[in-house]
Scaffold this motif. Structure first.
Motif: not given
Length: 229
Positions: A45-73
């Protein structure tokens, strides 16, 4: 407040007895099986919400290097600009950093209801209230289930944790230990619920990771996207 807690406790008790009745009808009378069925139903029942959560977590992991560059700058120079750039990065890659909050908020009443119901559960047949080595699903202090709760929490978290981030790496190991301790102090039925919830969640996360794998090439850097315009 207490009336509300009593209401959800009664509702959970009735639901558990209903699912137990189903296990009786199929010839496998078991309150443990009823909890497993309940967990799968809730997770689906929670899968539609969980899918958004899980996808965002995966994408945030992939964006981590880019985020670190922004933070360092911008860190220490222009914190407001840093936050603006990070939020633009999330927006351009369709990532919601708050996506994990709603499934957690929905989960809390369920966990509270199951916790309160199991402590003094009116089992129609106590002989059906065991699970493998567990004598009763209302008893606390089950070490094997606590270990399983910790292990499955680690397994699911490992699929989305950015191990390059020191904070996330620390939480990867600390959170399972905390969950294991909690599972040891609550009724075994609630620990069983958490273990099954994690197993189903891990399977879902694995498939979502596969779905989002191709998105790695499509991750858009804010500054890079602006230069290409």
């Amino acid at each position: 407040m207490f009336g509300w807690f009593d209401y959800i406790k009664t509702g959970m008790t009735d639901l558990m007895n209903l699912l137990y009745g189903f296990t009786v009808q199929i010839g496998v009378p078991s309150y443990a099986l009823a909890i497993i069925i309940l967990t799968v139903i809730i997770k689906m029942a929670l899968y539609p919400l969980s899918k958004k959560q899980m996808r965002s977590m995966v994408m945030m992991q992939k964006l981590a290097p880019e985020i670190k560059q922004i933070q360092d700058k911008y860190k220490g120079k222009d914190p407001q600009k840093m936050q603006q750039m990070i939020m633009e990065l999330y927006k351009e890659n369709n990532v919601n950093p708050m996506a994990g909050c709603l499934p957690l908020l929905i989960q809390m009443p369920i966990l509270i209801a199951l916790y309160r119901a199991l402590y003094a559960f009116p089992f129609k047949n106590p002989a059906h209230a065991h699970f493998l080595w567990v004598e009763s699903l209302s008893k606390t202090g089950d070490i094997p289930l606590a270990i399983l709760a910790a292990a499955t929490t680690y397994l699911q978290s490992r699929l989305t944790t950015n191990t390059q981030d020191q904070t996330q790496r620390t939480m990867l190991y600390m959170m399972p230990l905390f969950i294991g301790w909690i599972a040891y102090t609550v009724p075994a039925g609630l620990a069983l619920y958490w273990v099954v919830f994690n197993i189903v969640g891990t399977i879902q996360q694995w498939f979502i990771n596969k779905e989002t794998l191709q998105l790695k090439e499509g991750v858009t850097g804010v500054e890079g996207s602006r230069k290409g315009r």
